[in-house]
Write a protein that holds these residues in place. Structure first.
Motif: not given
Ligand SMILES: [Zn+2]
Length: 384
Positions: A286, A96, A92-93, A98-100
Motif C-alpha cells: 500500500k 476487491q 476481481h471487482f 477497491a480494484s475498480g
C-alpha cells in the motif's frame, strides 16, 4: 522427469506483413467491441434486475455475431477469451471493490492485445522462423530461444511504439534444481539495489538509472508541450509536437521496463541457482502506490517485481523464499551476538557492537539478521 508441471510464458518479437498487421488491428478491434458490448449489456441487465427483479442474462460472443457480421471474420477464440477476461475483471471487482469496476476498452489506447488458444496445432512454430496462428498466414517470429513444452495459448500484443510481440504460454515440465545447502538473506536498499548476507552488494543497474533520467527529462518536456498546446488553444490530439513527445515518453517507458526486467530475471535466476533458502523483507504494498517520487517509485516497483519473480522461480525449482516481517528490526540488532543496538541514523553506514565489539557494515549486518530470522521462521513451520 519427476519435475513440476507449470505454465511458463515465452515472449518473442513478431514481424507481421502489412496485411497481417491489418488483420491484427482488426482482431484487436473485434475483441474490444465484444468486450465493450458485453460490459454494456451486463450493466444494463444489472440495472433491470435492480428495478424489476428480472434475472441477469450473460450474453456470449456468438450472440453478437448476427448483429455485427464482421465479428465472424476474426479468430473466434480471441472473442471467447474477451468474454473470459471480462468475467475475470468482474470477479476481481466483486472480490476487491477497491480494484475498480471493469473499464471500457478504448480504441485510442495504443497498447492492444488479444489471446487465442491452441487447438490441436492451430498455434505452432514453423521452420524455426514462422508462427502459425488461427485465421492467418504464418507470421515471421524472432525465435531467440525455443519455447519449452506444449503451447496452450498465444497472446498477441502491440506496444505503444508499434512493435508486435507474442507471449506463448506453455505447459512445461520443470525439473528441480540441485540443492546447494546454502541459505542467504537479502536487505533491500536505495544506495544499492540489494545487499546479500554473504557480503555481495548488488548495485542499481547504471543503464537503468540513465534511461530513467532520460525518461524524467522527457516527461518534463511532455508536460511543457501540454501547457503550450493549451495556451495556444490547440487540441492535444492535433498538436504534432505533443504527439511526438508522447510517443517518445512511451518508448522510454518500454525501454525502462525491458531493462529492469532483464536485470531482475538474471538476479532472481542466479539466486535460485545458488541458494536453497532465500530470506527477504516483505514489502508494504500500500505504501508503494502512494510514493510519488519517480526514482523511489521505480525502485519500489522493481522490488515487488523482483519478489514475485523470486517467489515463482523458487516454487518452480524446489527452493524456498521466506518473507520476514518488514517491522523486524534488521538494522538494529548485532548479527554476531544479537545485542539490540537500537535505531541508527541513516548516515551511519558502519558501526561496532558495544557488547561483542564486532565491526559491522550496516547493510550486510541487516541482511545477516534477515537470514537468521528467515531460518527461525522456517524452523517454526517445521519445514527445515
Ligand atoms: Zn554484538
Amino acid at each position: 522427469m519427476g519435475g513440476l508441471i507449470v505454465l511458463k510464458a515465452f515472449k518473442y518479437r513478431l514481424e507481421p506483413t502489412t496485411q497481417q498487421a491489418e488483420l491484427f488491428a482488426k482482431t484487436f478491434g473485434c475483441v474490444r467491441k465484444v468486450y465493450n458490448l458485453m460490459l454494456h449489456d451486463r450493466i444494463e441487465s444489472y440495472q433491470k434486475n435492480q428495478e424489476t427483479g428480472e434475472k441477469i442474462k450473460f450474453p456470449t460472443p456468438a450472440q453478437y455475431k448476427n448483429e455485427f457480421p464482421f465479428l465472424k471474420e476474426v479468430d473466434s477464440l480471441a472473442l471467447a477469451n474477451a468474454q473470459l477476461h471480462l468475467n475475470t475483471a468482474y470477479r476481481h471487482f466483486f472480490q476487491q471493490p477497491a480494484s475498480g469496476f471493469p473499464k471500457w476498452k478504448s480504441r485510442k489506447n495504443p497498447v492492444q492485445s488479444y489471446t487465442t488458444n491452441n487447438q490441436k496445432g492451430t498455434i505452432a512454430i514453423q521452420a524455426g522462423r514462422y508462427l502459425k496462428l488461427p485465421k492467418m498466414k504464418p507470421v515471421r517470429i524472432k525465435l531467440h530461444r525455443q519455447p519449452e513444452g506444449v503451447i496452450k495459448s498465444a497472446t498477441i500484443s502491440r506496444t505503444v511504439s508499434g512493435k508486435y510481440f507474442v507471449s506463448l504460454l506453455c505447459e512445461t515440465d520443470i525439473p528441480p534444481k540441485p540443492q546447494t545447502g546454502s541459505v542467504i538473506g537479502i536487505d533491500l536498499g536505495l544506495a544499492h539495489f540489494a545487499v546479500f548476507s554473504d557480503g555481495t552488494k548488488v548495485p542499481n543497474p547504471r543503464v537503468l538509472a540513465q534511461t530513467a533520467a532520460t525518461l524524467a527529462k522527457a516527461q518534463r518536456k511532455l508536460s511543457r508541450r501540454t501547457q503550450q498546446a493549451k495556451k495556444d488553444g490547440h487540441l492535444l490530439s492535433e498538436s504534432r509536437n505533443y504527439q511526438k513527445q508522447r510517443i517518445l515518453v512511451a518508448k522510454l517507458h518500454e525501454k525502462v521496463a525491458n531493462q529492469r526486467n532483464d536485470f531482475l530475471n538474471k538476479l532472481s535466476t542466479d539466486l535460485v541457482n545458488n541458494h536453497d533458502v532465500i530470506s527477504v523483507e516483505s514489502l508494504n504494498v500500500k505504501g508503494l502506490v502512494r510514493n510519488r517520487r519517480l526514482a523511489r517509485s521505480l525502485h519500489d516497483a522493481s522490488w515487488s517485481s523482483f519478489l514475485s519473480k523470486l517467489t515463482y522461480k523458487a516454487a518452480w525449482y524446489g527452493k524456498q523464499v521466506v518473507q520476514v516481517d518488514r517491522w523486524f528490526p534488521s538494522s538494529q540488532l548485532c548479527s554476531a551476538c544479537g545485542h539490540p543496538g537500537g535505531k541508527k541514523a541513516l548516515h551511519i553506514r558502519e558501526w561496532s557492537c558495544p557488547s561483542c565489539g564486532v565491526h559491522h557494515d550496516r547493510d550486510v549486518n541487516a541482511s545477516l539478521n534477515i537470514r537468521t530470522e528467515g531460518l527461525r521462521l522456517l524452523q517454526g513451520t517445521g519445514v527445515r
